[in-house]
Motif scaffolding. Structure first.
Motif, PDB file in Angstrom:
ATOM      1  N   SER A  19       0.843  -1.195   0.000  1.00 54.70           N
ATOM      2  CA  SER A  19       0.000   0.000   0.000  1.00 54.70           C
ATOM      3  C   SER A  19       0.878   1.244   0.000  1.00 54.70           C
ATOM      4  CB  SER A  19      -0.896   0.036   1.247  1.00 54.70           C
ATOM      5  OG  SER A  19      -1.532   1.312   1.316  1.00 54.70           O
ATOM      6  N   ARG A  21      -0.043   3.851   1.264  1.00 54.23           N
ATOM      7  CA  ARG A  21      -0.305   4.489   2.555  1.00 54.23           C
ATOM      8  C   ARG A  21       0.406   3.735   3.676  1.00 54.23           C
ATOM      9  NH1 ARG A  21      -6.623   5.416   3.484  1.00 54.23           N
ATOM     10  NH2 ARG A  21      -6.824   3.164   3.149  1.00 54.23           N
ATOM     11  N   SER A  25      -3.716   2.560   6.443  1.00 58.29           N
ATOM     12  CA  SER A  25      -3.747   1.460   5.457  1.00 58.29           C
ATOM     13  C   SER A  25      -4.408   0.218   6.068  1.00 58.29           C
ATOM     14  CB  SER A  25      -2.319   1.124   5.009  1.00 58.29           C
ATOM     15  OG  SER A  25      -2.300  -0.172   4.421  1.00 58.29           O
ATOM     16  N   ILE A  26      -5.461  -0.209   5.433  1.00 58.97           N
ATOM     17  CA  ILE A  26      -6.180  -1.396   5.932  1.00 58.97           C
ATOM     18  C   ILE A  26      -5.344  -2.652   5.739  1.00 58.97           C
ATOM     19  CG2 ILE A  26      -8.235  -2.836   5.557  1.00 58.97           C
ATOM     20  CD1 ILE A  26      -9.646  -0.133   4.733  1.00 58.97           C
ATOM     21  N   THR A  27      -4.697  -2.777   4.579  1.00 59.50           N
ATOM     22  CA  THR A  27      -3.908  -3.997   4.334  1.00 59.50           C
ATOM     23  C   THR A  27      -2.739  -4.102   5.317  1.00 59.50           C
ATOM     24  OG1 THR A  27      -2.658  -2.854   2.598  1.00 59.50           O
ATOM     25  CG2 THR A  27      -4.536  -4.176   1.900  1.00 59.50           C
ATOM     26  N   PRO A 103      -3.393  -3.734  -1.642  1.00 52.00           N
ATOM     27  CA  PRO A 103      -4.666  -3.153  -2.085  1.00 52.00           C
ATOM     28  C   PRO A 103      -4.930  -3.534  -3.537  1.00 52.00           C
ATOM     29  CG  PRO A 103      -3.034  -1.420  -1.588  1.00 52.00           C
ATOM     30  CD  PRO A 103      -2.310  -2.733  -1.595  1.00 52.00           C
ATOM     31  N   ILE A 104      -6.146  -3.319  -3.978  1.00 50.14           N
ATOM     32  CA  ILE A 104      -6.398  -3.353  -5.423  1.00 50.14           C
ATOM     33  C   ILE A 104      -6.338  -1.914  -5.918  1.00 50.14           C
ATOM     34  CG2 ILE A 104      -8.138  -3.776  -7.207  1.00 50.14           C
ATOM     35  CD1 ILE A 104      -8.803  -6.381  -5.889  1.00 50.14           C
ATOM     36  N   ASN A 106      -6.747   0.185  -9.378  1.00 47.13           N
ATOM     37  CA  ASN A 106      -7.189   0.140 -10.772  1.00 47.13           C
ATOM     38  C   ASN A 106      -7.348  -1.298 -11.272  1.00 47.13           C
ATOM     39  OD1 ASN A 106      -7.416   2.992 -11.048  1.00 47.13           O
ATOM     40  ND2 ASN A 106      -5.179   3.038 -10.933  1.00 47.13           N
ATOM     41  N   PHE A 107      -7.994  -2.062 -10.438  1.00 47.40           N
ATOM     42  CA  PHE A 107      -8.432  -3.443 -10.741  1.00 47.40           C
ATOM     43  C   PHE A 107      -7.303  -4.465 -10.786  1.00 47.40           C
ATOM     44  CE2 PHE A 107     -11.200  -0.247 -12.551  1.00 47.40           C
ATOM     45  CZ  PHE A 107     -12.310  -0.453 -11.745  1.00 47.40           C
ATOM     46  N   GLY A 150     -11.987  -0.511  -2.411  1.00 50.63           N
ATOM     47  CA  GLY A 150     -13.056   0.457  -2.168  1.00 50.63           C
ATOM     48  C   GLY A 150     -14.396  -0.071  -2.658  1.00 50.63           C
ATOM     49  N   GLY A 151     -14.426  -0.511  -3.928  1.00 48.01           N
ATOM     50  CA  GLY A 151     -15.700  -0.939  -4.498  1.00 48.01           C
ATOM     51  C   GLY A 151     -15.647  -2.253  -5.242  1.00 48.01           C
ATOM     52  N   THR A 152     -14.444  -2.687  -5.577  1.00 51.73           N
ATOM     53  CA  THR A 152     -14.300  -3.921  -6.357  1.00 51.73           C
ATOM     54  C   THR A 152     -14.505  -5.142  -5.467  1.00 51.73           C
ATOM     55  OG1 THR A 152     -12.720  -2.832  -7.833  1.00 51.73           O
ATOM     56  CG2 THR A 152     -12.683  -5.243  -7.798  1.00 51.73           C
TER      57      THR A 152
HETATM   58  C1  LIG Z   1      -4.388   4.534  -6.995  1.00 51.15           C
HETATM   59  C2  LIG Z   1      -5.593   3.859  -6.385  1.00 51.15           C
HETATM   60  C3  LIG Z   1      -6.363   3.044  -7.178  1.00 51.15           C
HETATM   61  C4  LIG Z   1      -7.451   2.375  -6.639  1.00 51.15           C
HETATM   62  N1  LIG Z   1      -8.178   1.548  -7.429  1.00 51.15           N
HETATM   63  C5  LIG Z   1      -9.202   0.837  -6.889  1.00 51.15           C
HETATM   64  C6  LIG Z   1      -9.934  -0.099  -7.670  1.00 51.15           C
HETATM   65  O1  LIG Z   1      -9.661  -0.352  -8.843  1.00 51.15           O
HETATM   66  N2  LIG Z   1     -10.957  -0.747  -7.091  1.00 51.15           N
HETATM   67  C7  LIG Z   1     -11.307  -0.533  -5.790  1.00 51.15           C
HETATM   68  O2  LIG Z   1     -12.237  -1.158  -5.317  1.00 51.15           O
HETATM   69  N3  LIG Z   1     -10.603   0.319  -5.023  1.00 51.15           N
HETATM   70  C8  LIG Z   1      -9.565   1.003  -5.527  1.00 51.15           C
HETATM   71  N4  LIG Z   1      -8.845   1.855  -4.745  1.00 51.15           N
HETATM   72  C9  LIG Z   1      -9.158   1.921  -3.311  1.00 51.15           C
HETATM   73  C10 LIG Z   1      -8.245   1.020  -2.496  1.00 51.15           C
HETATM   74  O3  LIG Z   1      -8.232  -0.313  -2.975  1.00 51.15           O
HETATM   75  C11 LIG Z   1      -8.692   1.004  -1.028  1.00 51.15           C
HETATM   76  O4  LIG Z   1      -8.691   2.330  -0.535  1.00 51.15           O
HETATM   77  C12 LIG Z   1      -7.823   0.124  -0.156  1.00 51.15           C
HETATM   78  O5  LIG Z   1      -8.288   0.175   1.163  1.00 51.15           O
HETATM   79  C13 LIG Z   1      -6.371   0.612  -0.184  1.00 51.15           C
HETATM   80  O6  LIG Z   1      -5.565  -0.221   0.603  1.00 51.15           O
HETATM   81  P1  LIG Z   1      -4.913   0.357   1.943  1.00 51.15           P
HETATM   82  O7  LIG Z   1      -6.081   0.672   2.861  1.00 51.15           O
HETATM   83  O8  LIG Z   1      -4.058  -0.722   2.501  1.00 51.15           O
HETATM   84  O9  LIG Z   1      -4.140   1.582   1.592  1.00 51.15           O
HETATM   85  C14 LIG Z   1      -7.778   2.542  -5.273  1.00 51.15           C
HETATM   86  C15 LIG Z   1      -6.974   3.377  -4.476  1.00 51.15           C
HETATM   87  C16 LIG Z   1      -5.902   4.017  -5.023  1.00 51.15           C
HETATM   88  C17 LIG Z   1      -5.038   4.887  -4.135  1.00 51.15           C
END
Ligand SMILES: Cc1cc2nc3c(=O)[nH]c(=O)nc-3n(C[C@H](O)[C@H](O)[C@H](O)COP(=O)(O)O)c2cc1C
Length: 214
Positions: A19, A21, A25-27, A103-104, A106-107, A150-152
């Motif tokens: 991540s 972050r 950061s959740i992960t 994290p995911i 951009n898919f 976030g949404g995937t």
């Molecule tokens: C550059 C970027 C791209 C992302 N693309 C997606 C995505 O494709 N699908 C989704 O569901 N969330 C997306 N997110 C949201 C992250 O997956 C989500 O916030 C996740 O909790 C991030 O991991 P972290 O909490 O460990 O930082 C994106 C976030 C960032 C910063």
């Protein structure tokens, strides 16, 4: 009366964070929970941390050239080119358990995690080509993939991260892979994080001895 000395339970863990972050950061929080829990339970426990979000080089022409050259024929410059990759390969080889926190983005996976995979997938070291096709050389290992979105929906047709990771791990010889997902956080709120936390707690309650004995 003779007693058989019991084998001390040991576990060598490689933790990979990706991540961008640190704060929030959740992960990373999920990985903290799993690693801290294992550390408390396994007597002989070591963890190596590799935070790929801090930056890894992409493979370039010199790297490809050095990698394609027979190890015995490499010159000093070529050996130097592969030193970073050699270090990452040594880390993955030494670990019984990998915890990949991703994290995911951009898919797919973050670019930094893809860069890490490019550095550790090394013909002759972590896989090889045989007459029957490619063969993974990293056998006998387990991987937890800890992911957040976030949404995937993880496992859905728009998740190109976890199926790809599973595939590439299998290519390297690792088929014992579990995905623990805090997915769709924007829709599910705390419930997403909670579900992943509960699964980690189950692993810590029931599975850790198997991991340490493997
Ligand atoms: C550059 C970027 C791209 C992302 N693309 C997606 C995505 O494709 N699908 C989704 O569901 N969330 C997306 N997110 C949201 C992250 O997956 C989500 O916030 C996740 O909790 C991030 O991991 P972290 O909490 O460990 O930082 C994106 C976030 C960032 C910063």
């Amino acid at each position: 009366m003779q007693t058989t000395p019991s084998t001390p339970q040991s576990l060598r863990v490689l933790r990979v964070d990706s991540s961008a972050r640190i704060e929030g950061s959740i992960t990373r929080q999920l990985a903290d929970r799993l690693i801290d829990g294992l550390q408390k339970r396994v007597p002989d426990f070591t963890v190596t941390r590799r935070d790929v979000a801090q930056g890894l080089p992409f493979v370039d022409a010199d790297w490809v050239d050095a990698n394609l050259t027979d190890p015995e024929a490499r010159n000093a410059e070529q050996r130097l080119t592969l030193v970073g990759s050699d270090t990452l390969v040594a880390e993955v080889m030494a670990a019984d358990l990998w915890v990949i926190a991703t994290p995911i983005y951009n898919f797919g996976v973050p670019a930094s995690l893809k860069a890490w995979v490019d550095q550790i997938a090394r013909a002759r070291l972590t896989f090889r080509y045989t007459e029957q096709g490619p063969q993974g050389l990293l056998t006998g290992k387990k991987v937890y993939i800890l992911t957040a979105t976030g949404g995937t929906e993880v496992g859905s047709t728009i998740d190109f991260a976890t199926p790809w990771l599973r595939f590439v791990l299998g290519f390297l010889g690792i088929t014992d892979v579990e995905v623990i997902a805090a997915d769709r956080g924007m829709m599910r709120g705390r419930a997403a994080h909670q579900a992943a936390t509960e699964r980690i707690d189950e692993v810590l309650a029931h599975d850790w001895q198997t991991l340490a004995a493997a």
